[in-house]
Enzyme design. Structure first.
Site, PDB file in Angstrom:
ATOM      1  N   LYS A  25       0.907  -1.152   0.000  1.00 36.96           N
ATOM      2  CA  LYS A  25       0.000   0.000   0.000  1.00 36.96           C
ATOM      3  C   LYS A  25       0.944   1.199   0.000  1.00 36.96           C
ATOM      4  CE  LYS A  25      -4.057   2.097   1.648  1.00 36.96           C
ATOM      5  NZ  LYS A  25      -5.453   1.902   1.239  1.00 36.96           N
TER       6      LYS A  25
ATOM      7  N   GLY B 199      -8.016   5.483  -1.746  1.00 40.14           N
ATOM      8  CA  GLY B 199      -9.247   6.146  -2.182  1.00 40.14           C
ATOM      9  C   GLY B 199      -9.652   5.698  -3.566  1.00 40.14           C
TER      10      GLY B 199
END
Ligand code: ADP
Ligand code: MG
Length: 229
Positions: free
Chosen positions: A38, A118
């Site tokens: 991530k 997002g």
């Protein structure tokens, strides 16, 4: 060398982490050494282990224990886009660090599942969005979307932005965890004809979040042949 995948979504909270976990569990079970990443994470820091909760979940799924600086090069302790976190905390997102960490991780595994932040246009720097990052990482995207009414708009916008940035799309995964959404059959039909992107499958509401149960659900519902082609 298998292609790594960038798991993006039509919004935050659509299920990118859940879907990455499920994909990771199945891919690992296929005998593939799959790592996770991530690039930027944000939110409240976990008390022990990796700071990012998403990283805790996705690394557990594939049993990866890579160093935090590779698996999650930057963590912002507030829930915000990297751009807004930068403005608030005065910590500038470092793209070169992300790219070098990704390269190092890629050398440690057969492939990497990268969870995005997002949606596709989440800003990282001025005029630099998630789209720009995917493009620099040179990997295809998987789009996680939901079944709730409004999803068609969000999905078309996401696909169009990928097209503009010339990001190849492996497919769409419908996270069908809303009880009042479109019927999956109709949604799949319409996504296919409206976007020309394959729908890799849909995932129902997950009640039992164990690796064994996730394996069953994802193996049954996702077209892994197409995903890993
Ligand atoms: N298939 C699912 N079944 C049950 N709950 C889900 C499912 N997908 C997502 N959720 C719920 O929605 C929340 C947000 O999902 P998450 O994967 O964290 O989204 P994202 O990573 O896109 O922000 C989860 O914490 C969980 O409560
Ligand atoms: Mg997440």
């Amino acid at each position: 060398m298998l292609k790594s995948l960038f798991v993006t979504g039509t919004d935050t909270d659509v299920g990118k982490t859940y879907i990455t976990v499920g994909l990771g569990v199945v891919i690992r079970k296929m005998g593939i050494d799959v790592g996770v990443m991530k690039p930027f994470a944000a939110g409240r820091a976990q008390k022990k282990g990796y700071k990012s909760k998403d990283i805790v979940m996705i690394s557990k799924a594939v049993q990866a224990c890579d160093p935090e600086n590779l698996i999650n090069p930057q963590f912002f302790p507030i829930p915000a886009s990297p751009y807004t976190a930068w403005k608030n905390l005065k910590t500038k997102p470092r793209i070169s660090t992300i790219l070098s960490s990704f390269k190092k991780l890629s050398n440690l595994h057969d492939m990497i599942l990268v969870e995005g932040m997002g949606g596709i246009m989440t800003p990282i720097l001025k005029d630099y969005y998630v789209t720009n990052l995917i493009k620099e990482m040179k990997i295809p995207a998987v789009i996680v979307t939901r079944s709730k009414i409004g999803t068609v708009n969000h999905t078309i916008m996401t696909v169009k932005m990928c097209n503009i940035y010339k990001i190849p799309i492996k497919g769409i995964i419908i996270n069908d965890f809303d009880s009042d959404g479109y019927k999956i059959k109709e949604l799949t039909r319409d996504f296919k004809s409206l976007t020309n992107v394959p729908v890799l499958g849909s995932i129902p509401f997950i009640h039992n979040f164990t690796n064994a149960s996730l394996y069953k659900i994802f193996k049954k519902n996702i077209n892994f042949k197409l995903l890993l082609k």
